[in-house]
Design a protein around this motif. Structure first.
Motif, PDB file in Angstrom:
ATOM      1  N   SER A  60      37.157  51.167 -67.888  1.00  0.00           N
ATOM      2  CA  SER A  60      38.242  52.380 -67.065  1.00  0.00           C
ATOM      3  C   SER A  60      38.425  51.101 -66.338  1.00  0.00           C
ATOM      4  N   ASP A  74      37.128  59.515 -67.346  1.00  0.00           N
ATOM      5  CA  ASP A  74      37.360  60.989 -67.381  1.00  0.00           C
ATOM      6  C   ASP A  74      38.800  61.130 -67.188  1.00  0.00           C
ATOM      7  N   GLN A  75      39.766  60.117 -66.876  1.00  0.00           N
ATOM      8  CA  GLN A  75      40.779  60.545 -66.633  1.00  0.00           C
ATOM      9  C   GLN A  75      42.484  59.560 -67.304  1.00  0.00           C
ATOM     10  N   LEU A  78      44.034  59.413 -73.630  1.00  0.00           N
ATOM     11  CA  LEU A  78      42.912  59.286 -75.022  1.00  0.00           C
ATOM     12  C   LEU A  78      43.809  58.323 -76.076  1.00  0.00           C
ATOM     13  N   LYS A 211      33.315  61.630 -71.944  1.00  0.00           N
ATOM     14  CA  LYS A 211      33.982  62.099 -70.529  1.00  0.00           C
ATOM     15  C   LYS A 211      32.817  61.995 -69.583  1.00  0.00           C
ATOM     16  N   ARG A 213      32.449  62.249 -65.809  1.00  0.00           N
ATOM     17  CA  ARG A 213      32.725  62.164 -64.648  1.00  0.00           C
ATOM     18  C   ARG A 213      33.301  61.062 -64.181  1.00  0.00           C
ATOM     19  N   GLY A 218      33.312  53.512 -70.931  1.00  0.00           N
ATOM     20  CA  GLY A 218      32.444  55.372 -71.353  1.00  0.00           C
ATOM     21  C   GLY A 218      32.492  55.163 -72.709  1.00  0.00           C
TER      22      GLY A 218
END
Ligand SMILES: [Zn+2]
Length: 228
Positions: A60, A74-75, A78, A211, A213, A218
């Motif tokens: 991330s 998660d933010q 995609l 996903k 949080r 990931g």
């Protein structure tokens, strides 16, 4: 044809030095759960713990960048995790040295393909093929130096990935590739597998992260979808 580009997740798997190890435990057994049902049904499950940057995964922006607004996994959009893929061969570059822009130019020329803006670029270092499951996997690989990191940026690559624990040279103290990713908001996959099966090919890449949080990476089932 779908080629699996993910490494197995298991207790004892190699993880980047300092990351928490992977733990599996039996949670519910068929024997236990059979008591809750009539007619013979039962189920079993396992509990699993792993580092968010442990298995095959995508970083991330929050992993790379101390800015409190940097996105957690998660933010993230995609679209970064799906698209046209291409794999180049840098497996001849010696361990613990820098992959350079010249190496990438030569690898591209040898492939007969052209890296296009928006591509997801995978680099076959051969690390997983040589050392999967062994301690040497964690240290005997080359990394993208400053010029190669700039090459990736200048070519408009959307996302990239390597079959080693990090795209940086393991002996580097400055991590120029991760710094490029921080400043340019480009991310990358680590611990990919089977890149020998897609090297010098084009394909559709898909590698959607779990996903999780607020997590900083990931774990991902990454695949290459080939037309033949
Ligand atoms: Zn990384």
């Amino acid at each position: 044809m779908i080629v699996d580009l993910s490494q197995d997740i298991y207790e004892g798997m190699m993880v980047y030095p300092g990351h928490s190890k992977t733990v599996f435990f039996d949670h519910a057994s068929h024997e236990e759960t059979a008591l809750r049902f009539e007619g013979g049904f039962s189920f079993q499950t396992k509990g699993v713990m792993f580092n968010d940057n442990g298995p095959t995964h995508v970083d991330s922006f929050s992993h790379l960048d101390p800015d409190p607004t940097a996105q957690t996994i998660d933010q993230m959009d995609l679209d970064l995790f799906y698209g046209p893929g291409i794999c180049l061969d840098v497996s001849h570059v010696p361990a613990q040295t820098d992959i350079t822009a010249e190496h990438l130019d030569a690898a591209e020329a040898a492939s007969g393909l052209r890296v296009q803006p928006g591509d997801i670029l995978l680099l076959h270092t051969g690390t997983w093929n040589r050392y999967a499951g062994q301690r040497d996997y964690l240290s005997l690989f080359p990394g993208l130096g400053t010029t190669a990191s700039e090459w990736i940026l200048n070519r408009g690559v959307k996302t990239f990935g390597v079959d080693s624990p990090t795209p940086d040279n393991p002996v580097s103290k400055t991590y120029p590739c991760h710094m490029m990713c921080r400043h340019a908001h480009v991310t990358h996959y680590e611990n990919l597998a089977n890149l020998d099966k897609v090297v010098n090919r084009r394909f559709v890449f898909a590698g959607f992260p779990l996903k999780l949080r607020g997590a900083h990476g990931g774990p991902t089932r990454a695949v290459a979808i080939l037309e033949d």
